[in-house]
Scaffold this motif. Structure first.
Motif, mmCIF file in Angstrom:
data_model
loop_
_atom_site.group_PDB
_atom_site.id
_atom_site.type_symbol
_atom_site.label_atom_id
_atom_site.label_comp_id
_atom_site.label_asym_id
_atom_site.label_seq_id
_atom_site.Cartn_x
_atom_site.Cartn_y
_atom_site.Cartn_z
ATOM 1 N N ILE A 87 42.893 34.585 33.070
ATOM 2 C CA ILE A 87 42.782 35.123 31.719
ATOM 3 C C ILE A 87 41.524 35.981 31.626
ATOM 4 O O ILE A 87 40.625 35.889 32.467
ATOM 5 N N ALA A 88 41.464 36.806 30.585
ATOM 6 C CA ALA A 88 40.281 37.632 30.338
ATOM 7 C C ALA A 88 39.244 36.825 29.572
ATOM 8 O O ALA A 88 39.586 36.027 28.692
ATOM 9 N N ARG A 89 37.985 37.020 29.895
ATOM 10 C CA ARG A 89 36.895 36.422 29.118
ATOM 11 C C ARG A 89 36.618 37.230 27.853
ATOM 12 O O ARG A 89 36.165 36.685 26.848
ATOM 13 N N SER A 90 36.891 38.525 27.936
ATOM 14 C CA SER A 90 36.635 39.421 26.810
ATOM 15 C C SER A 90 37.295 40.753 27.116
ATOM 16 O O SER A 90 37.970 40.905 28.145
ATOM 17 N N ASP A 91 37.079 41.708 26.254
ATOM 18 C CA ASP A 91 37.504 43.084 26.511
ATOM 19 C C ASP A 91 36.517 43.717 27.495
ATOM 20 O O ASP A 91 35.491 43.123 27.857
ATOM 21 N N THR A 137 38.473 34.658 34.062
ATOM 22 C CA THR A 137 38.342 33.255 34.430
ATOM 23 C C THR A 137 39.756 32.671 34.464
ATOM 24 O O THR A 137 40.737 33.434 34.543
ATOM 25 N N VAL A 138 39.915 31.351 34.415
ATOM 26 C CA VAL A 138 41.233 30.721 34.388
ATOM 27 C C VAL A 138 41.324 29.799 33.179
ATOM 28 O O VAL A 138 40.308 29.300 32.679
ATOM 29 N N HIS A 186 37.833 50.102 23.106
ATOM 30 C CA HIS A 186 38.517 48.829 22.889
ATOM 31 C C HIS A 186 39.946 48.916 23.415
ATOM 32 O O HIS A 186 40.623 49.932 23.263
ATOM 33 N N SER A 187 40.398 47.829 24.027
ATOM 34 C CA SER A 187 41.755 47.739 24.551
ATOM 35 C C SER A 187 42.372 46.421 24.095
ATOM 36 O O SER A 187 41.801 45.687 23.286
ATOM 37 N N LEU A 188 43.559 46.099 24.621
ATOM 38 C CA LEU A 188 44.234 44.859 24.245
ATOM 39 C C LEU A 188 43.590 43.615 24.848
ATOM 40 O O LEU A 188 43.924 42.494 24.457
ATOM 41 N N TRP A 189 42.696 43.805 25.803
ATOM 42 C CA TRP A 189 42.055 42.638 26.407
ATOM 43 C C TRP A 189 41.118 41.967 25.405
ATOM 44 O O TRP A 189 40.363 42.630 24.696
ATOM 45 N N GLU A 190 41.191 40.668 25.368
ATOM 46 C CA GLU A 190 40.267 39.856 24.582
ATOM 47 C C GLU A 190 40.245 38.455 25.171
ATOM 48 O O GLU A 190 41.030 38.125 26.076
ATOM 49 N N GLU A 191 39.385 37.650 24.682
ATOM 50 C CA GLU A 191 39.199 36.318 25.243
ATOM 51 C C GLU A 191 40.508 35.526 25.198
ATOM 52 O O GLU A 191 41.165 35.431 24.155
#
Length: 350
Positions: free
Chosen positions: A333-337, A325-326, A190-195
């Protein structure tokens, strides 16, 4: 016939040594050249001077180690304080350099000026079990005597101090790589990326619109939420897991897409982890014509057109891909992690 009569290669003639005996060689073994004593061998003042030089080098090693610890523990680095960060890095670098260089040059000078320099030829002797212990003890005593460490206490004491302190910076650095007890694949899953988290340029923190990228460009990005992480060490740890390479290609250059990944890219823009799946080096070399990414450490090569699969080198699996995605404003932006752990494959071994 003439060749045989003149001692040619096929004559079988035996060459006589200087003392009249058969040696089988054209000349006798000349032996070792006469030993030339050094100034330190004949002059005790010169030997003392050399001893002080060696001890001074060992003291430089000790000072370098102390400098490292001052930079590591005493220099506080706060967020955004680049001046203190540069000071800390300078003290760490110079400290380690002096610690290693001082002890290395000291040992070299010790061997060159004080240890015996005469050459010795010793025939191999058959081992006798009953004499092995005594022979080994004698060998050790001879080595200690040759170093002159017993009769030169200044040299001995500075060497002991330098040898004890020199490895400590490495111990501290490796100990500080991760202080948690649960280090392993779950930490990397897991990282800081999320939806909804925006992709921003590093280090400026500027959000990126899809229209900002041209075909063939590659941009180093991090999650916008990285700035919210408190603590310099924690921020670096999270950044190491979340750092991403953003690439724009012609959409027709992509190969077959794995089912379920059809919406992971946007108008030819694709993102992947920069952490090599071999030993964790940063993957940053992008060749736009072949769409290949190269890790500079061990030359693992990944193909961005085929979901970053490994096409060469020791890496064991593809680079993890970040679904993107945008948003309504056109920012990426990120769609998820990441859907798999980032980093070296060996972290997954039980």
């Amino acid at each position: 016939m003439g060749e045989h009569g003149n001692g040619g290669p096929n004559s079988g003639a035996v060459i006589k040594a200087g003392d009249g005996r058969s040696s089988g060689y054209a000349i006798d073994n000349p032996g070792l050249p006469p030993h030339r004593p050094r100034l330190t061998d004949a002059d005790e003042k010169a030997a003392k001077r050399a001893e002080r030089q060696v001890s001074a080098l060992f003291l430089i090693s000790i000072i370098g180690t102390v400098m490292f610890f001052i930079g590591y523990f005493a220099v506080g680095v706060t967020d955004g304080d680049l001046q203190m960060l540069r000071l800390q890095n300078t003290l760490l670098g110079i400290g380690v350099a002096f610690a290693m260089l001082g002890i290395g040059l000291g040992v070299v000078q010790w061997a060159r000026a004080l240890m015996p320099d005469h050459e010795v030829i010793e025939d191999r002797k058959p081992l006798r079990k009953e004499a092995e212990r005594a022979e080994a003890a004698q060998t050790v005593n001879e080595i200690v005597d040759e170093t002159q460490i017993k009769r030169r206490p200044l040299l001995r004491n500075t060497l002991i101090g330098a040898a004890l302190l020199a490895p400590l910076p490495a111990v501290v650095v490796f100990r500080d790589l991760d202080r948690s007890e649960d280090f392993g694949v779950e930490r990397m899953r897991h990282s800081l990326w999320e939806e909804g988290v925006r992709l921003v340029r590093d280090p400026t923190g500027t959000p990126i619109r899809a229209s900002d990228l041209t075909v063939g460009s590659a941009v180093h990005v991090v999650p916008e939420t990285l700035r919210e992480v408190s603590g310099h060490g924690d921020r670096l740890a999270e950044k190491a897991k979340a750092v991403v390479l953003l690439i724009r290609m012609n959409p027709e250059d992509f190969q077959d897409v794995t089912p379920g990944r059809e919406d992971w890219k946007y108008e030819g823009i694709i993102a992947c982890s920069k952490v090599c799946t071999h030993v964790g080096c940063p993957v940053a070399l992008y060749e736009r014509h072949t769409h290949h990414l190269l890790c500079p450490c061990h030359q693992s090569t990944f193909d961005a057109a085929e979901e970053f699969k490994v096409i060469f080198g020791p890496a064991g699996r593809p680079l993890p891909q970040l679904p993107i995605t945008v948003d309504d404003e056109g920012f990426l932006i990120a769609r998820s992690d990441f859907t798999e752990p980032v980093g070296p494959t060996y972290w997954e071994r039980g």
